[in-house]
Design an enzyme around this catalytic site. Structure first.
Site, short mmCIF file in Angstrom:
data_model
loop_
_atom_site.label_atom_id
_atom_site.label_comp_id
_atom_site.label_asym_id
_atom_site.label_seq_id
_atom_site.Cartn_x
_atom_site.Cartn_y
_atom_site.Cartn_z
N GLY A 45 26.60 20.08 69.56
CA GLY A 45 26.65 19.77 68.13
C GLY A 45 25.25 19.71 67.57
O GLY A 45 24.29 19.48 68.31
N GLN A 50 18.73 17.11 61.80
CA GLN A 50 17.99 17.48 63.00
C GLN A 50 17.17 18.76 62.83
O GLN A 50 16.37 19.10 63.69
CB GLN A 50 18.96 17.67 64.18
CG GLN A 50 19.63 16.37 64.60
CD GLN A 50 20.53 16.61 65.80
OE1 GLN A 50 21.65 17.06 65.66
NE2 GLN A 50 20.01 16.33 66.99
N CYS A 105 21.15 13.56 73.06
CA CYS A 105 20.91 14.09 71.73
C CYS A 105 19.73 15.06 71.78
O CYS A 105 18.73 14.76 72.42
CB CYS A 105 20.60 12.94 70.78
SG CYS A 105 20.32 13.45 69.08
N LEU A 106 19.88 16.21 71.11
CA LEU A 106 18.80 17.21 71.14
C LEU A 106 17.51 16.67 70.53
O LEU A 106 16.42 17.14 70.87
CB LEU A 106 19.24 18.48 70.40
CG LEU A 106 20.40 19.25 71.03
CD1 LEU A 106 20.78 20.44 70.17
CD2 LEU A 106 20.05 19.71 72.44
N HIS A 147 29.30 11.24 67.06
CA HIS A 147 27.85 11.35 67.28
C HIS A 147 27.19 12.14 66.13
O HIS A 147 26.18 11.71 65.57
CB HIS A 147 27.58 12.02 68.63
CG HIS A 147 26.12 12.22 68.93
ND1 HIS A 147 25.44 11.49 69.87
CD2 HIS A 147 25.20 13.07 68.39
CE1 HIS A 147 24.17 11.88 69.89
NE2 HIS A 147 24.01 12.85 69.00
N GLU A 148 27.78 13.27 65.77
CA GLU A 148 27.20 14.10 64.70
C GLU A 148 27.34 13.42 63.34
O GLU A 148 26.44 13.50 62.50
CB GLU A 148 27.85 15.50 64.67
CG GLU A 148 27.67 16.30 65.95
CD GLU A 148 26.23 16.38 66.42
OE1 GLU A 148 25.32 16.42 65.57
OE2 GLU A 148 26.01 16.40 67.64
N HIS A 151 24.65 11.11 62.67
CA HIS A 151 23.41 11.76 62.22
C HIS A 151 23.35 11.87 60.69
O HIS A 151 22.30 11.66 60.11
CB HIS A 151 23.29 13.17 62.82
CG HIS A 151 22.66 13.21 64.17
ND1 HIS A 151 21.39 12.74 64.42
CD2 HIS A 151 23.13 13.67 65.36
CE1 HIS A 151 21.11 12.92 65.71
NE2 HIS A 151 22.15 13.47 66.31
NI NI Z 1 22.36 14.01 68.31
#
Ligand code: NI
Length: 196
Positions: A45, A50, A105-106, A147-148, A151
Site C-alpha cells: 500500500g 508518503q 511502513c515504506l 494502515h493506509e 496515513h
Molecule cells: Ni505506511
C-alpha cells in the site's frame, strides 16, 4: 514515474490530508506513479502523503499478503485480487475482535512491530472513477486499509505502540529522520533536504 518516498520525520506524514475533487490536476498520472512507486518498493500500500502530497488518496495491492503465514483461507481468497484505489476515504465503523499483526511502513524502513486493531471495518470511499463505494472489509484486507487510512489522517503505526515500545525504537526513528538508514528504494529525508 517512480517517486521518492517521504521518510519518517517529515511533517507531511503528520498532517491530516484533504479531500480532492474529480478535476484534481494530473490525478490519473499521480495514481499511475503511486502504483509504480509502491511496486518498486515492494509495498502492499502507498498513501499520497508518503510521496509528499497531503491529499486523501491511497492505493493498495494486497496480493503479496495472500502468502503471509498469518493469512487465513478467507484472507487468501480476498487478497488475491485485492487491488484498489481509495479516494476521499472515510472510516464509518471499526469493530470486531482486536487482533495483532506485525506492521511495517515504506516511510519507516527496518522497523516492524506488532500493532493491535479491530478486525472489521466499514469504509466509504470513491474509486478511481469517482464512484462512491461503501464496503465492509475484514482480516488482512481491513488491516492494510487501516494502515493506509491512518496515513491520510496523519497517523503512523509507530504512534500506536506502547510507551515502552516507543522508547525502545526512538533512537532508530531519530536516525531515519536524519537519513541514516538504508533502503533499496529512493527516499526523501526532511532534515537532509532542508540543509541543502
Ligand atoms: Ni505506511
Amino acid at each position: 514515474m517512480i517517486l521518492p518516498i517521504i521518510a519518517y520525520g517529515d511533517p507531511v506524514l503528520k498532517r491530516k490530508a484533504l479531500p480532492i475533487s474529480k478535476d484534481y490536476e494530473g490525478l490519473e498520472q499521480l495514481i499511475e506513479s503511486m502504483w509504480e512507486t509502491m511496486y518498486h518498493a515492494h509495498g502492499v500500500g502507498l498513501a499520497a502523503p508518503q510521496i509528499g502530497k497531503s491529499i486523501r488518496l491511497f492505493v493498495i495491492d494486497g496480493s503479496p499478503f495472500a502468502d503471509d503465514e498469518d493469512a487465513t483461507p478467507n484472507d487468501q481468497l480476498v487478497l488475491k485480487s485485492f487491488k484498489k484505489v481509495f479516494i476521499n476515504a472515510e472510516m464509518l465503523t471499526e469493530e470486531g475482535d482486536d487482533f495483532s499483526f506485525t506492521e511495517g511502513c515504506l516511510s519507516i524502513p527496518d522497523i516492524r512491530e506488532d500493532v493491535t486493531r479491530p478486525s472489521v471495518i466499514r469504509l466509504r470511499y470513491l474509486d478511481e472513477h469517482f464512484n462512491e463505494q461503501v464496503e465492509e472489509f475484514s482480516g488482512l484486507a481491513a488491516r492494510i486499509i487501516q494502515h493506509e487510512y491512518d496515513h491520510i489522517e496523519g497517523v503512523l503505526f509507530t504512534d500506536k505502540l506502547s510507551p515502552l515500545k516507543k522508547r525502545l525504537i526512538k533512537g532508530k526513528l531519530d536516525k531515519i529522520s536524519r537519513g541514516m538508514v538504508e533502503s533499496d528504494y529512493r527516499m526523501k529525508f526532511f532534515t537532509k533536504s532542508k540543509k541543502r
